[in-house]
Motif scaffolding. Structure first.
Motif, PDB file in Angstrom:
ATOM      1  N   THR A  58       1.403  62.624  58.578  1.00  0.00           N
ATOM      2  CA  THR A  58       1.787  61.833  57.414  1.00  0.00           C
ATOM      3  C   THR A  58       0.657  61.881  56.397  1.00  0.00           C
ATOM      4  O   THR A  58      -0.479  61.531  56.721  1.00  0.00           O
ATOM      5  CB  THR A  58       2.070  60.371  57.803  1.00  0.00           C
ATOM      6  OG1 THR A  58       3.103  60.332  58.784  1.00  0.00           O
ATOM      7  CG2 THR A  58       2.497  59.554  56.590  1.00  0.00           C
ATOM      8  N   VAL A  59       0.961  62.315  55.180  1.00  0.00           N
ATOM      9  CA  VAL A  59      -0.075  62.453  54.153  1.00  0.00           C
ATOM     10  C   VAL A  59       0.420  61.890  52.831  1.00  0.00           C
ATOM     11  O   VAL A  59       1.621  61.694  52.625  1.00  0.00           O
ATOM     12  CB  VAL A  59      -0.483  63.932  53.939  1.00  0.00           C
ATOM     13  CG1 VAL A  59      -1.193  64.486  55.140  1.00  0.00           C
ATOM     14  CG2 VAL A  59       0.736  64.773  53.594  1.00  0.00           C
ATOM     15  N   GLN A  60      -0.520  61.635  51.936  1.00  0.00           N
ATOM     16  CA  GLN A  60      -0.196  61.217  50.577  1.00  0.00           C
ATOM     17  C   GLN A  60      -0.592  62.317  49.600  1.00  0.00           C
ATOM     18  O   GLN A  60      -1.632  62.957  49.758  1.00  0.00           O
ATOM     19  CB  GLN A  60      -0.927  59.925  50.204  1.00  0.00           C
ATOM     20  CG  GLN A  60      -0.386  58.690  50.915  1.00  0.00           C
ATOM     21  CD  GLN A  60      -1.073  57.421  50.455  1.00  0.00           C
ATOM     22  OE1 GLN A  60      -2.181  57.476  49.926  1.00  0.00           O
ATOM     23  NE2 GLN A  60      -0.429  56.291  50.660  1.00  0.00           N
ATOM     24  N   GLY A  61       0.234  62.520  48.596  1.00  0.00           N
ATOM     25  CA  GLY A  61      -0.065  63.480  47.552  1.00  0.00           C
ATOM     26  C   GLY A  61       0.043  62.818  46.195  1.00  0.00           C
ATOM     27  O   GLY A  61       0.831  61.881  46.008  1.00  0.00           O
ATOM     28  N   VAL A  62      -0.747  63.275  45.241  1.00  0.00           N
ATOM     29  CA  VAL A  62      -0.755  62.695  43.900  1.00  0.00           C
ATOM     30  C   VAL A  62      -0.583  63.801  42.865  1.00  0.00           C
ATOM     31  O   VAL A  62      -1.216  64.859  42.948  1.00  0.00           O
ATOM     32  CB  VAL A  62      -2.067  61.932  43.625  1.00  0.00           C
ATOM     33  CG1 VAL A  62      -2.076  61.387  42.199  1.00  0.00           C
ATOM     34  CG2 VAL A  62      -2.255  60.797  44.618  1.00  0.00           C
ATOM     35  N   GLY A  63       0.286  63.564  41.894  1.00  0.00           N
ATOM     36  CA  GLY A  63       0.470  64.486  40.780  1.00  0.00           C
ATOM     37  C   GLY A  63       0.407  63.723  39.476  1.00  0.00           C
ATOM     38  O   GLY A  63       1.042  62.677  39.340  1.00  0.00           O
ATOM     39  N   LYS A  64      -0.355  64.206  38.515  1.00  0.00           N
ATOM     40  CA  LYS A  64      -0.469  63.533  37.218  1.00  0.00           C
ATOM     41  C   LYS A  64      -0.240  64.543  36.102  1.00  0.00           C
ATOM     42  O   LYS A  64      -0.846  65.608  36.071  1.00  0.00           O
ATOM     43  CB  LYS A  64      -1.839  62.883  37.061  1.00  0.00           C
ATOM     44  CG  LYS A  64      -1.988  62.113  35.743  1.00  0.00           C
ATOM     45  CD  LYS A  64      -3.251  61.267  35.709  1.00  0.00           C
ATOM     46  CE  LYS A  64      -4.489  62.104  35.530  1.00  0.00           C
ATOM     47  NZ  LYS A  64      -5.696  61.272  35.302  1.00  0.00           N
ATOM     48  N   VAL A  65       0.642  64.177  35.165  1.00  0.00           N
ATOM     49  CA  VAL A  65       0.955  65.031  34.026  1.00  0.00           C
ATOM     50  C   VAL A  65       0.794  64.208  32.752  1.00  0.00           C
ATOM     51  O   VAL A  65       1.208  63.039  32.701  1.00  0.00           O
ATOM     52  CB  VAL A  65       2.391  65.585  34.118  1.00  0.00           C
ATOM     53  CG1 VAL A  65       2.754  66.349  32.858  1.00  0.00           C
ATOM     54  CG2 VAL A  65       2.525  66.494  35.339  1.00  0.00           C
ATOM     55  N   THR A  66       0.184  64.785  31.750  1.00  0.00           N
ATOM     56  CA  THR A  66      -0.027  64.103  30.480  1.00  0.00           C
ATOM     57  C   THR A  66       1.048  64.507  29.485  1.00  0.00           C
ATOM     58  O   THR A  66       1.306  65.692  29.278  1.00  0.00           O
ATOM     59  CB  THR A  66      -1.412  64.441  29.905  1.00  0.00           C
ATOM     60  OG1 THR A  66      -2.415  64.016  30.835  1.00  0.00           O
ATOM     61  CG2 THR A  66      -1.644  63.735  28.588  1.00  0.00           C
ATOM     62  N   GLY A  67       1.696  63.495  28.899  1.00  0.00           N
ATOM     63  CA  GLY A  67       2.735  63.749  27.905  1.00  0.00           C
ATOM     64  C   GLY A  67       2.414  63.049  26.597  1.00  0.00           C
ATOM     65  O   GLY A  67       1.488  62.244  26.509  1.00  0.00           O
ATOM     66  N   THR A  68       3.190  63.348  25.569  1.00  0.00           N
ATOM     67  CA  THR A  68       3.020  62.727  24.259  1.00  0.00           C
ATOM     68  C   THR A  68       3.990  61.554  24.124  1.00  0.00           C
ATOM     69  O   THR A  68       5.200  61.741  24.298  1.00  0.00           O
ATOM     70  CB  THR A  68       3.289  63.738  23.132  1.00  0.00           C
ATOM     71  OG1 THR A  68       2.383  64.829  23.267  1.00  0.00           O
ATOM     72  CG2 THR A  68       3.094  63.091  21.773  1.00  0.00           C
ATOM     73  N   PRO A  69       3.507  60.352  23.832  1.00  0.00           N
ATOM     74  CA  PRO A  69       4.404  59.194  23.685  1.00  0.00           C
ATOM     75  C   PRO A  69       5.456  59.443  22.611  1.00  0.00           C
ATOM     76  O   PRO A  69       5.204  60.145  21.617  1.00  0.00           O
ATOM     77  CB  PRO A  69       3.444  58.058  23.272  1.00  0.00           C
ATOM     78  CG  PRO A  69       2.101  58.495  23.767  1.00  0.00           C
ATOM     79  CD  PRO A  69       2.093  59.987  23.631  1.00  0.00           C
ATOM     80  N   ASP A  70       6.636  58.870  22.807  1.00  0.00           N
ATOM     81  CA  ASP A  70       7.716  59.047  21.845  1.00  0.00           C
ATOM     82  C   ASP A  70       8.208  57.731  21.256  1.00  0.00           C
ATOM     83  O   ASP A  70       9.166  57.698  20.481  1.00  0.00           O
ATOM     84  CB  ASP A  70       8.894  59.792  22.492  1.00  0.00           C
ATOM     85  CG  ASP A  70       9.382  59.106  23.762  1.00  0.00           C
ATOM     86  OD1 ASP A  70       9.060  57.919  23.976  1.00  0.00           O
ATOM     87  OD2 ASP A  70      10.069  59.759  24.568  1.00  0.00           O
ATOM     88  N   THR A  71       7.538  56.620  21.611  1.00  0.00           N
ATOM     89  CA  THR A  71       7.993  55.300  21.177  1.00  0.00           C
ATOM     90  C   THR A  71       6.788  54.397  20.918  1.00  0.00           C
ATOM     91  O   THR A  71       5.784  54.474  21.632  1.00  0.00           O
ATOM     92  CB  THR A  71       8.886  54.644  22.250  1.00  0.00           C
ATOM     93  OG1 THR A  71       9.958  55.532  22.572  1.00  0.00           O
ATOM     94  CG2 THR A  71       9.474  53.332  21.760  1.00  0.00           C
ATOM     95  N   GLY A 246      -1.656  59.627  20.398  1.00  0.00           N
ATOM     96  CA  GLY A 246      -2.450  59.861  21.605  1.00  0.00           C
ATOM     97  C   GLY A 246      -1.639  60.512  22.713  1.00  0.00           C
ATOM     98  O   GLY A 246      -0.744  61.317  22.469  1.00  0.00           O
ATOM     99  N   SER A 247      -1.925  60.145  23.952  1.00  0.00           N
ATOM    100  CA  SER A 247      -1.224  60.727  25.103  1.00  0.00           C
ATOM    101  C   SER A 247      -0.958  59.651  26.143  1.00  0.00           C
ATOM    102  O   SER A 247      -1.578  58.583  26.132  1.00  0.00           O
ATOM    103  CB  SER A 247      -2.054  61.851  25.734  1.00  0.00           C
ATOM    104  OG  SER A 247      -3.297  61.341  26.197  1.00  0.00           O
ATOM    105  N   THR A 248      -0.028  59.947  27.021  1.00  0.00           N
ATOM    106  CA  THR A 248       0.354  59.038  28.095  1.00  0.00           C
ATOM    107  C   THR A 248       0.409  59.812  29.407  1.00  0.00           C
ATOM    108  O   THR A 248       0.960  60.909  29.460  1.00  0.00           O
ATOM    109  CB  THR A 248       1.726  58.393  27.815  1.00  0.00           C
ATOM    110  OG1 THR A 248       1.640  57.606  26.632  1.00  0.00           O
ATOM    111  CG2 THR A 248       2.151  57.495  28.972  1.00  0.00           C
ATOM    112  N   ASP A 249      -0.173  59.239  30.445  1.00  0.00           N
ATOM    113  CA  ASP A 249      -0.175  59.878  31.757  1.00  0.00           C
ATOM    114  C   ASP A 249       0.992  59.380  32.602  1.00  0.00           C
ATOM    115  O   ASP A 249       1.251  58.176  32.680  1.00  0.00           O
ATOM    116  CB  ASP A 249      -1.486  59.581  32.508  1.00  0.00           C
ATOM    117  CG  ASP A 249      -2.677  60.278  31.867  1.00  0.00           C
ATOM    118  OD1 ASP A 249      -2.464  61.310  31.210  1.00  0.00           O
ATOM    119  OD2 ASP A 249      -3.807  59.788  32.016  1.00  0.00           O
TER     120      ASP A 249
END
Length: 261
Positions: A58-71, A246-249
């Motif tokens: 049993t393991v944990q994985g993390v993924g993070k992507v940066t996007g541009t806010p739209d609101t 700016g950006s949002t993660d």
């Protein structure tokens, strides 16, 4: 018996940012990926699996992507003070109506304008060692969702001008509402992270990685926020507000249970 380290054939390792539980079985008859012990989980049973219920990892994985806010989410209020409650409330209502009309004229839908607070309170003067009633203050708060980010600066300026000196802007934050693209990318990254960890631990245990038994997901979106508190100047002095989106993660954390092959 207190379980520490190796107990009942289960070895627990501390990994960076996660707890990894590896089931080790020396019994050749230990359940495998298609065995009865895994049946309920594969069939959609939500009953939590004990770490030592089967040989696996049993393991944990993390993924993070940066996007541009739209609101953008704007918080503003209108405050009026008068000698009596009725005058204060009526003045506040008339000014807020003008603000809401300005927002609507700038293509902000009624559904994106939400009253988020309303209050009236007595105001006192405490000088000369006594309390003297001086009037009443009425305030209404409005939370506004701005979906056209390109014209948001002009829309905010126009709303502040409509409210005049009674306007107070207390907050502005960005949000990523159409996040399906970044979310899918973050999910892929999180699962690949978990699989890489599981593969490494299976290899260290002298086993081969088998089928996925269970996946649990946790999603977090981190908006950019500000808590500016400013009174509007005279209407003629208000220019379009410069806004940087700016950006949002978008972060996805998954817990994945793999069996051994």
């Amino acid at each position: 018996m207190t379980r520490r380290g190796l107990v009942l054939g289960v070895a627990t390792f501390a990994a960076a940012g996660a707890v990894v539980v590896v089931g080790l079985s020396g019994n050749s008859a230990a359940p495998r990926a298609g065995a009865t012990a895994l049946g309920p989980a594969l069939a959609g049973d939500t009953t939590p699996l004990a770490p030592d219920a089967f040989p696996g990892v049993t393991v944990q994985g993390v993924g993070k992507v940066t996007g541009t806010p739209d609101t953008l989410v704007l918080t503003l209020s209108i405050t009026k003070t008068a000698g009596d409650v009725s005058t204060a409330m009526n003045g506040m209502s008339a000014t807020m109506t003008a603000v809401q009309g300005s927002l609507k004229a700038n293509h902000v839908a009624d559904a994106d304008q939400k009253t988020s607070g309303l209050g009236v309170s007595a105001q006192y003067d405490y000088s000369s060692n006594k309390r003297t009633l001086t009037g009443y203050e009425a305030t209404e708060n409005l939370t506004v969702t701005l979906r056209d980010t390109k014209s948001a600066g002009a829309t905010i300026a126009a709303a502040a001008a409509a409210g005049g000196d009674a306007t107070q802007i207390s907050g502005l934050s960005t949000d990523l509402q159409n996040n399906s693209g970044p979310l899918n990318q973050a999910r892929d990254a999180a699962f690949n992270d978990a699989k890489a960890k599981a593969t490494q631990y299976a290899k260290s245990a002298g086993r081969s990685l088998g089928a996925v038994v269970r996946v649990e997901e946790n999603v977090a979106t981190e908006p950019t926020a500000s808590s500016n508190d400013m009174r509007a100047a005279a209407p003629s002095a208000i220019a379009p507000v410069p806004i940087q989106m700016g950006s949002t993660d978008v972060t996805v954390q998954v817990t994945v249970v793999f069996s051994f092959a």
